[in-house]
Design a protein around this motif. Structure first.
Motif, PDB file in Angstrom:
ATOM      1  N   PRO A  15      47.057  44.821  46.892  1.00  0.00           N
ATOM      2  CA  PRO A  15      47.979  44.273  45.887  1.00  0.00           C
ATOM      3  C   PRO A  15      48.924  43.215  46.440  1.00  0.00           C
ATOM      4  N   ASP A  16      49.231  43.267  47.737  1.00  0.00           N
ATOM      5  CA  ASP A  16      50.103  42.245  48.312  1.00  0.00           C
ATOM      6  C   ASP A  16      49.492  40.850  48.199  1.00  0.00           C
ATOM      7  N   ASN A  17      48.157  40.800  48.152  1.00  0.00           N
ATOM      8  CA  ASN A  17      47.451  39.533  47.984  1.00  0.00           C
ATOM      9  C   ASN A  17      46.852  39.386  46.583  1.00  0.00           C
ATOM     10  N   GLY A  18      47.331  40.218  45.679  1.00  0.00           N
ATOM     11  CA  GLY A  18      46.939  40.069  44.277  1.00  0.00           C
ATOM     12  C   GLY A  18      45.585  40.608  43.911  1.00  0.00           C
ATOM     13  N   VAL A  19      45.021  41.510  44.712  1.00  0.00           N
ATOM     14  CA  VAL A  19      43.717  42.090  44.409  1.00  0.00           C
ATOM     15  C   VAL A  19      43.877  43.596  44.235  1.00  0.00           C
ATOM     16  N   GLY A  26      44.694  50.521  40.355  1.00  0.00           N
ATOM     17  CA  GLY A  26      44.550  49.550  39.288  1.00  0.00           C
ATOM     18  C   GLY A  26      45.767  48.663  39.142  1.00  0.00           C
ATOM     19  N   PRO A  27      45.688  47.635  38.312  1.00  0.00           N
ATOM     20  CA  PRO A  27      46.830  46.734  38.103  1.00  0.00           C
ATOM     21  C   PRO A  27      47.930  47.414  37.297  1.00  0.00           C
ATOM     22  N   ASN A  80      38.444  37.213  36.293  1.00  0.00           N
ATOM     23  CA  ASN A  80      38.197  35.795  36.540  1.00  0.00           C
ATOM     24  C   ASN A  80      39.349  35.103  37.256  1.00  0.00           C
ATOM     25  N   GLU A  81      40.502  35.765  37.306  1.00  0.00           N
ATOM     26  CA  GLU A  81      41.625  35.267  38.113  1.00  0.00           C
ATOM     27  C   GLU A  81      41.556  35.787  39.550  1.00  0.00           C
ATOM     28  N   GLY A  82      40.514  36.559  39.867  1.00  0.00           N
ATOM     29  CA  GLY A  82      40.341  37.078  41.216  1.00  0.00           C
ATOM     30  C   GLY A  82      41.167  38.313  41.514  1.00  0.00           C
TER      31      GLY A  82
END
Length: 429
Positions: A174-178, A236-237, A253-255
């Motif tokens: 999550p620190d890198n947005g995944v 999860g997000p 699609n935003e990675g």
């Protein structure tokens, strides 16, 4: 009547005098569709239909839950708001037998026997087709192989849920947005409950027992929901209780999603490189671990434009339509609606463009909607009884509350059981 026959045999005057309601001297069809990608694309592809036939098309695109509510209300009451409606396998046989929608018959060129058997059977009752499939789907794992390779983990066909959780943990960053996994959480019998039911099935649970008594108070439901809430809540997000298909597609699609378990049709719209596919996981019971669905087109009973509506449906669900999308400059073969016809999977251009084709077809063909001793009703992620949408919607709210932390899993399941029992008792079961 095929489109070709309509073009040869019909004039504007004939259309105006025989096909019902008019708009500026021409037939106009109002079509209620779900706001998913293939349906939205159809609006562009169908411009050619209007040019060739003179039939105007008035599109009403709605979010999935809103569509179901509005279409059900209008069709049940004979409101007449729509000439063509999007419905699926839960509604089509029941509504057809109730006389809410028209039976469909097409010409020989349509080749109804080309339909995938599971899809055709799911939209029929007593051998009569009541809705024509625009696209069909099962569910499968769609994951970023670059992330799993980097983490040193693998995802296999029909993997265990424990291995899926371990993979989600390994790629969660999550620190890198995944986020390790993205799953449906938005409440609705066809939203979060579509996915959740397959999890419950894979844990050996079911919606009802042989007497159609709700079984949400079972150990299997408890184990499945605790697993789901822990998996999505941990990897999860944020705000997953508000996410369904379209929201997760955007995230992927935003990675931002390392893994997504959802409708096979999503693969047509993934824009991230390196996506790999696997058959749905389970917790020991593979039967019902992947769902079966089709978004289909039906005609409400009594429509004054029934003949024109049938002509349009015949065109929009035909082999010719598949070719039209594949050869369209805006779309191409990777964007054709799939999951309906055997012939689609034999088209070389489609095979080359769609890396997901084999996995999708395998998922659809392995889906098991038939009643069993464990699941004594027809349907995978739903029960094919008239009361299910109300039951499923009530339970969906409780599962979203558990996911958000507003309720414990145990309290949410107890409240869900009480709500389901009340609905079924009032219905006379």
């Amino acid at each position: 009547m095929s489109l070709k026959k309509a073009l040869v045999g019909a004039t504007a005057l004939t259309l105006a005098s025989t096909l019902g309601a008019q708009a500026d001297g021409h037939t106009e069809l109002t079509i209620a569709i779900v706001n998913n990608g293939h349906m939205i694309n159809m609006q562009t592809v169908a411009e050619a239909y209007t040019e060739e036939t003179g039939v105007a098309l008035n599109w009403v695109a709605l979010e999935e839950g809103v569509l179901r509510e509005q279409v059900t209300s209008d069709t049940a009451t004979g409101g007449g708001q729509y000439d063509i409606i999007n419905i699926g396998m839960q509604e089509a046989p029941i509504w057809g037998q109730a006389g809410w929608i028209e039976a469909l018959e097409f010409g020989a060129d349509y080749d109804v026997d080309d339909m995938l058997p599971a899809i055709r059977n799911g939209l029929s009752a007593d051998g009569t087709l009541y809705a024509a499939p625009f696209y069909g789907e099962s569910s499968m794992v769609m994951y970023r192989k670059d992330l799993t390779d980097a983490a040193g983990v693998t995802i296999a066909d029909n993997d265990s849920w424990d291995n899926i959780r371990a993979a989600a943990e390994a790629i969660h960053d999550p620190d890198n947005g995944v986020y390790g996994v993205c799953l449906r959480g938005k409440p609705g019998w066809g939203d979060n409950m579509a996915f959740i039911t397959t999890v419950v099935n894979s844990f050996g649970g079911a919606w009802f027992d042989a007497d159609l008594k709700p079984t949400l108070d079972s150990d299997e439901w408890n184990a499945a929901i605790n697993f789901y809430v822990d998996l999505l809540g941990t990897y999860g997000p944020p705000g997953s209780e508000g996410n369904s298909f379209n929201e997760i597609l955007a995230l992927y699609n935003e990675g931002k999603c390392g893994m997504w378990i959802d409708a096979t049709i999503a693969a047509s719209f993934l824009e991230v490189d390196g996506v790999a596919y696997a058959q749905s996981p389970n917790a020991g019971n593979p039967v019902g671990a992947n769902w079966l669905w089709a978004w289909a087109m039906a005609i409400p009973a009594g429509s004054p434009n029934a003949e024109a509506a049938a002509d349009f449906i015949e065109w929009a669900t035909s082999k010719e339509y598949i070719q039209a999308v594949g050869n369209h400059p805006e779309f191409g073969w990777g964007s054709v609606p799939t999951g309906t016809r055997t012939s689609t999977y034999a088209i070389p251009e489609f095979q080359e463009a769609a890396a997901f084709a084999d996995a999708e077809l395998a998922a659809i063909e392995s889906a098991a909607p038939e009643a069993t001793d464990l699941k004594p009703y027809v349907g995978v992620q739903f029960a094919a009884i008239p009361e299910f949408p109300e039951v499923g919607s009530a339970v969906a709210q409780e599962m979203a509350a558990a996911l958000s932390g507003a309720k414990s899993v145990e309290d949410a399941l107890a409240d869900a059981q009480a709500a389901a029992e009340a609905i079924m008792t009032e219905a006379g079961y």
